[in-house]
Design a protein around this motif. Structure first.
Motif, PDB file in Angstrom:
ATOM      1  N   GLN A  20      42.104  57.180  50.339  1.00  0.00           N
ATOM      2  CA  GLN A  20      42.954  56.808  49.207  1.00  0.00           C
ATOM      3  C   GLN A  20      42.739  57.820  48.078  1.00  0.00           C
ATOM      4  O   GLN A  20      41.680  58.451  47.995  1.00  0.00           O
ATOM      5  CB  GLN A  20      42.610  55.412  48.689  1.00  0.00           C
ATOM      6  N   PRO A  21      43.725  57.968  47.172  1.00  0.00           N
ATOM      7  CA  PRO A  21      43.498  58.829  46.008  1.00  0.00           C
ATOM      8  C   PRO A  21      42.335  58.331  45.155  1.00  0.00           C
ATOM      9  O   PRO A  21      41.570  59.119  44.607  1.00  0.00           O
ATOM     10  CB  PRO A  21      44.828  58.741  45.241  1.00  0.00           C
ATOM     11  N   SER A  22      42.206  57.014  45.035  1.00  0.00           N
ATOM     12  CA  SER A  22      41.083  56.441  44.285  1.00  0.00           C
ATOM     13  C   SER A  22      40.282  55.566  45.241  1.00  0.00           C
ATOM     14  O   SER A  22      39.930  56.002  46.339  1.00  0.00           O
ATOM     15  CB  SER A  22      41.583  55.653  43.074  1.00  0.00           C
ATOM     16  N   HIS A  23      39.986  54.317  44.850  1.00  0.00           N
ATOM     17  CA  HIS A  23      39.237  53.424  45.731  1.00  0.00           C
ATOM     18  C   HIS A  23      40.091  53.024  46.927  1.00  0.00           C
ATOM     19  O   HIS A  23      41.328  53.065  46.881  1.00  0.00           O
ATOM     20  CB  HIS A  23      38.815  52.165  44.974  1.00  0.00           C
ATOM     21  N   MET A  24      39.436  52.621  48.004  1.00  0.00           N
ATOM     22  CA  MET A  24      40.166  52.121  49.156  1.00  0.00           C
ATOM     23  C   MET A  24      40.781  50.762  48.831  1.00  0.00           C
ATOM     24  O   MET A  24      40.451  50.133  47.824  1.00  0.00           O
ATOM     25  CB  MET A  24      39.234  52.039  50.367  1.00  0.00           C
ATOM     26  N   GLN A  25      41.697  50.329  49.680  1.00  0.00           N
ATOM     27  CA  GLN A  25      42.367  49.052  49.462  1.00  0.00           C
ATOM     28  C   GLN A  25      41.363  47.900  49.550  1.00  0.00           C
ATOM     29  O   GLN A  25      40.369  47.978  50.266  1.00  0.00           O
ATOM     30  CB  GLN A  25      43.447  48.840  50.530  1.00  0.00           C
ATOM     31  N   PHE A  26      41.651  46.819  48.820  1.00  0.00           N
ATOM     32  CA  PHE A  26      40.907  45.593  49.064  1.00  0.00           C
ATOM     33  C   PHE A  26      41.142  45.163  50.512  1.00  0.00           C
ATOM     34  O   PHE A  26      42.224  45.388  51.065  1.00  0.00           O
ATOM     35  CB  PHE A  26      41.376  44.480  48.125  1.00  0.00           C
TER      36      PHE A  26
END
Length: 412
Positions: free
Chosen positions: A142-148
């Motif tokens: 992901q560009p930032s954190h991964m998905q929940f």
């Protein structure tokens, strides 16, 4: 967590798995040196520090050719404003130096003479990686954190679960006959709580539970130390004497509050689910005389809410944009050799020393040559091992809450 000097000078394979950005606080602590956790890219760094030669966290990771496995989020910290994100072309990286650190990582491994190193950013590429023939793996999903975990199935390019990443990491690192050290972080537990969403947080705990199960099924616990712990608590509480079988995300059903309004079994002391904003509360609250036994019904009536919906946020007392950490002691669990070192109540810094001692690395690299154990580390347990005062841990797995899993391996 294990400091970088302990992680990389042991002759063991090393790895990081996280659902946060790989440059976020917990994973970064295993490989980077920085006075400020926000220096994930060059962008927030003061010019004076750049001139003095300080490097941002992503740059330090790209330059590190010792880590065998790095899996998580954070593509934007590796790409500059000139580079499109491969999954979301309208998004650009965060760096202002024009660098593509993914290419830097690949080039550095080539320059080091390494073979079988791969970069992946989606589920299909991840699934295609053969752990038997892979020496180094970088995955940024992901560009930032991964998905929940609760939303992962909706990801357009697909991304692996924490369990899948843990499995792949162990498979790759088990190729090293000298063992491995792996840190696995279920970091989005923390983020779910900050949102005031018990559902998101608990789904992440279940994801961690599956990762722990996978890890313990894959390793030999006679030679692998597995540690599960957290770095802090949150203000979430379980309340109301709910009856057995009542949904954990449902309304408490055994104790009626004085304001006669429903409340959920799980709540927060502070956070975005506060019953009123400070401004609204000051306008509505009427100061009652001390002798007045009635209560102002300032809480909203959530009777019509589906409290198990992803759109529901548990009520909180103090309004905050982001729920805060708590101050309770957090548990530490361990299984495998030297697990007896992890028990009762310890200062957090003790864990790093105990892990080093268990693996005979870092400050305790010479401990395995001793015939007795330093008395400071004899914790309610006599340690008399045939190979000296320290059973050699061949692999270590640490899981923390943000959550990390630590694994260490014992040589015979």
């Amino acid at each position: 967590m294990v400091q970088s000097y302990s992680l990389f000078f042991t002759g063991k394979a090393t790895g990081i798995v996280t659902t946060t950005r790989v440059t976020h606080a917990t994973p970064a602590a295993t490989y980077a040196h920085s006075p400020d956790r926000t220096w994930e890219t060059n962008r927030p760094m003061p010019l004076s520090e750049k001139r003095d030669g300080c490097q941002d966290i992503a740059t330090q990771l790209a330059a590190n050719t010792d880590l065998n496995v790095v899996l998580g989020g954070g593509r934007a910290t590796f790409l500059s404003l000139l580079h499109e994100d491969p999954e979301f072309p309208k998004l650009r990286g965060l760096r202002t130096d024009g660098k593509n650190l993914v290419n830097t990582w690949l080039n550095n491994h080539g320059d080091a003479g390494h073979t079988n190193f791969h970069y992946v950013w989606n589920q299909t590429q991840f699934d295609a990686v053969d752990p038997a023939t892979t020496n180094y793996l970088l995955g940024l999903f992901q560009p930032s954190h991964m998905q929940f975990a609760a939303l992962r199935k909706n990801d357009s390019a697909g991304e692996p679960s924490l369990e899948e990443m843990t499995e792949k990491a162990i498979q790759i690192m088990q190729n090293d006959p000298d063992g491995f050290v792996l840190v696995v972080e279920s970091g989005r537990i923390d983020h779910g709580h900050h949102m005031g969403s018990a559902q998101y947080a608990l789904e992440e705990v279940l994801a961690l539970d599956r990762a722990v199960k996978k890890a313990t099924d894959m390793v030999d616990l006679s030679e692998t130390l597995v540690i599960v712990t957290a770095d802090h608590s949150h203000t979430m509480v379980l309340q109301g004497y709910s009856t057995r079988g009542n949904p954990i995300l449902g309304f408490a059903n055994a104790k009626t509050p004085l304001d006669k309004l429903p409340y959920t079994s799980i709540g927060y002391l502070n956070g975005p689910g506060a019953v009123r904003t400070a401004a609204e509360k000051s306008l509505e609250m009427v100061q009652a005389p001390a002798s007045n036994k009635t209560f102002q019904a300032i809480r909203p009536d959530d009777s019509n809410w589906n409290t198990e919906s992803k759109l529901y946020f548990q009520q909180a007392l103090i309004p905050m944009e982001s729920e805060t950490h708590g101050g309770e002691d957090v548990p530490v669990y361990a299984v495998g050799p030297m697990a007896h070192l992890f028990h009762t109540t310890h200062e957090q810094s003790y864990l790093a020393h105990a892990m080093q001692y268990a693996a005979c690395i870092g400050d305790y690299a010479g401990a395995c040559d001793r015939t007795t154990v330093p008395s400071v580390l004899v914790v309610n347990h006599a340690m008399d091992h045939s190979n000296g005062g320290c059973t050699l841990v061949n692999s270590m797995l640490v899981l923390t809450i943000t959550l990390a899993l630590a694994i260490i391996h014992i040589e015979h």
